[in-house]
Design an enzyme around this catalytic site. Structure first.
Site, PDB file in Angstrom:
ATOM      1  N   MET A 198     -21.535  40.806  80.412  1.00 47.14           N
ATOM      2  CA  MET A 198     -20.753  40.932  81.636  1.00 47.14           C
ATOM      3  C   MET A 198     -19.325  40.423  81.482  1.00 47.14           C
ATOM      4  O   MET A 198     -18.496  40.608  82.380  1.00 47.14           O
ATOM      5  CB  MET A 198     -21.439  40.138  82.758  1.00 47.14           C
ATOM      6  N   PRO A 199     -19.033  39.737  80.355  1.00 45.58           N
ATOM      7  CA  PRO A 199     -17.671  39.173  80.268  1.00 45.58           C
ATOM      8  C   PRO A 199     -16.591  40.233  80.435  1.00 45.58           C
ATOM      9  O   PRO A 199     -16.720  41.351  79.945  1.00 45.58           O
ATOM     10  CB  PRO A 199     -17.624  38.572  78.860  1.00 45.58           C
ATOM     11  N   THR A 200     -15.556  39.858  81.181  1.00 47.56           N
ATOM     12  CA  THR A 200     -14.381  40.701  81.328  1.00 47.56           C
ATOM     13  C   THR A 200     -13.205  39.932  80.754  1.00 47.56           C
ATOM     14  O   THR A 200     -12.977  38.778  81.106  1.00 47.56           O
ATOM     15  CB  THR A 200     -14.129  41.027  82.813  1.00 47.56           C
ATOM     16  N   ASP A 235     -16.002  44.200  78.788  1.00 51.34           N
ATOM     17  CA  ASP A 235     -14.786  44.973  79.083  1.00 51.34           C
ATOM     18  C   ASP A 235     -13.578  44.201  78.570  1.00 51.34           C
ATOM     19  O   ASP A 235     -13.490  42.983  78.733  1.00 51.34           O
ATOM     20  CB  ASP A 235     -14.634  45.195  80.597  1.00 51.34           C
ATOM     21  N   GLU A 285     -13.468  36.009  81.919  1.00 55.22           N
ATOM     22  CA  GLU A 285     -14.364  35.708  83.042  1.00 55.22           C
ATOM     23  C   GLU A 285     -15.779  35.960  82.573  1.00 55.22           C
ATOM     24  O   GLU A 285     -16.092  37.047  82.071  1.00 55.22           O
ATOM     25  CB  GLU A 285     -14.018  36.603  84.233  1.00 55.22           C
TER      26      GLU A 285
END
Lengths: 67, 67, 67, 67, 67, 67
Positions: free
Chosen positions: A1-3, A40, E7
């Site tokens: 999930m890291p962005t 992402d 994030e």
């Protein structure tokens, strides 16, 4: 999930960005776990006239190559 | 007071952005309360050559329409 | 693929955030197209002592309810 | 070490940005301490067609000069 | 000069973040050039109750381990 | 309309933030024009264990006072 958002001086080639995004994604999976598809990476090109360090825009510095 | 930033692939029309900003603002007031005037929405168009998912830039994928 | 970041005063309930995220995601799909699964929404709670408008932190204002 | 990001309507001159970055950096050193060299300031020009307040894009307002 | 913001779901250890930051920095120097000292990496821990995908907060999903 | 985000090491006092926000807002009005009420300043406290420079987290450095 890291962005992951990357702000960098404009001028890098698409090949450099592709390479960097691939390496970051691999490091993310290796270190944090999860799947590559959940990672992402976004690039933001910043003009030297929009980035100041020490109170001076990089577009106003004598040594334009620094980064 | 909410400030809302939206990163999306470039190519959406001004009418789409206007519509989306209006709907987000209405939802914000409805759910969170406060006045519409306190809601800011900012759009950031991202080129497909600046967005990677799974370690591959979207500009390098076969299916360019995905989003 | 849209990624949406929301900065708001701390204090909203999880139910409010869940509701707001759902409504934004639906509006996104309705207006911009694409699938709901490609829409990420992130909330950032900001303390009133970390947000200034007009040069004054909200924690120092007489009317604490404003937002 | 502070990093400062400024989103503002497009149209300001390089001289205005240089002046503003210098003043912010000086204020940062004066108030927070540390060296000026550790202060980065980045400007992000936002088109009026990408910024909505109160659910209306600024490009659609009658009074275009407001900021 | 690149500044990199990440994030990610809260819960990663300091050792994981240290490792990831080191690898990103090395990749940055290798691919983009410049010195390691000019690379900043910042981590933002996001609670599952503050991150929605597909209109549903991750704190409300049955499979809590996904990331 | 400018929105200003400041990422800085945690530990600054509310008084320092209030002072800094006031000075930035005044500089913004002085240099860019517009009204003070349109200037938002947001502070994001970053732990030293969440900020890396040169590939090393600040929490792992010998000189903890640097900023």
């Amino acid at each position: 999930m890291p962005t992951i958002r990357i702000e960098l001086f404009e001028g890098r080639t698409p090949a450099q960005k592709a390479d960097f995004a691939a390496q970051i994604t691999q490091a993310c999976v290796r270190v944090l776990g999860g799947s590559a598809d959940s990672v992402d990476v976004l690039f933001f090109d910043i003009a030297r006239s929009d980035w100041s360090t020490g109170g001076v825009l990089w577009s106003e510095r004598a040594l334009p190559g620094a980064d």
